[in-house]
Scaffold this motif. Sequence first.
Motif, PDB file in Angstrom:
ATOM      1  N   VAL A 206       0.992  -1.296   0.090  1.00  0.00           N
ATOM      2  CA  VAL A 206      -0.026   0.167  -0.004  1.00  0.00           C
ATOM      3  C   VAL A 206       0.731   1.025  -0.135  1.00  0.00           C
ATOM      4  N   ALA A 207       0.494   2.404  -0.581  1.00  0.00           N
ATOM      5  CA  ALA A 207       1.305   3.583  -0.944  1.00  0.00           C
ATOM      6  C   ALA A 207       1.329   4.343   0.615  1.00  0.00           C
ATOM      7  N   THR A 208       2.224   4.979   0.827  1.00  0.00           N
ATOM      8  CA  THR A 208       1.953   5.733   2.062  1.00  0.00           C
ATOM      9  C   THR A 208       0.993   6.935   1.927  1.00  0.00           C
ATOM     10  N   THR A 209       0.725   7.497   0.746  1.00  0.00           N
ATOM     11  CA  THR A 209      -0.291   8.327   0.642  1.00  0.00           C
ATOM     12  C   THR A 209      -1.686   7.688   1.040  1.00  0.00           C
ATOM     13  N   THR A 210      -2.031   6.486   0.624  1.00  0.00           N
ATOM     14  CA  THR A 210      -3.170   5.681   0.816  1.00  0.00           C
ATOM     15  C   THR A 210      -3.158   5.479   2.481  1.00  0.00           C
ATOM     16  N   VAL A 211      -1.967   5.100   3.211  1.00  0.00           N
ATOM     17  CA  VAL A 211      -2.036   5.023   4.727  1.00  0.00           C
ATOM     18  C   VAL A 211      -2.576   6.321   5.121  1.00  0.00           C
ATOM     19  N   LEU A 212      -1.748   7.435   4.738  1.00  0.00           N
ATOM     20  CA  LEU A 212      -2.282   8.601   5.379  1.00  0.00           C
ATOM     21  C   LEU A 212      -3.532   9.203   5.177  1.00  0.00           C
ATOM     22  N   THR A 213      -4.215   8.747   4.184  1.00  0.00           N
ATOM     23  CA  THR A 213      -5.532   8.999   3.753  1.00  0.00           C
ATOM     24  C   THR A 213      -6.303   8.299   4.842  1.00  0.00           C
ATOM     25  N   VAL A 214      -6.158   6.848   4.990  1.00  0.00           N
ATOM     26  CA  VAL A 214      -6.796   5.862   6.052  1.00  0.00           C
ATOM     27  C   VAL A 214      -6.629   6.460   7.295  1.00  0.00           C
TER      28      VAL A 214
END
Length: 123
Positions: A41-49
């Motif tokens: 998973v991309a870091t940006t996706t984790v940040l969104t979550v």
Amino acid sequence: MASLGDLERSVMELLWSTEGAHTANELRDALPVGDESGRGVATTTVLTVLSRLERKGFVARAREKRPHRYRALLSREEHTAELMREVLDQSSDRDAALARFVGTVSTGEAATLRRVLDELAQR
């Protein structure tokens, strides 16, 4: 209480199973590989979550320095209790719902319930 999507649940499981607060990169690195291509998973996706989890009241973000660190606001057990309370609150007959629930617990779980109720009664 808001429900959790699959990735939100995975992030919360990591936060619940580890001590302290974590960065998005630390959480990303600890998540299982995302798809059959082997990419995570991309870091940006984790940040969104994490942002969604913060809005839902599941995590707190420490903003004092970068990168920001995230920690769970409730323990896994507290979250489970809140979900149980929410479901019970939706019942039109709480006594019947409780009776049915208690009828499904194991002998060990019943002993735990008895012990906790006895402790509450002694307060």
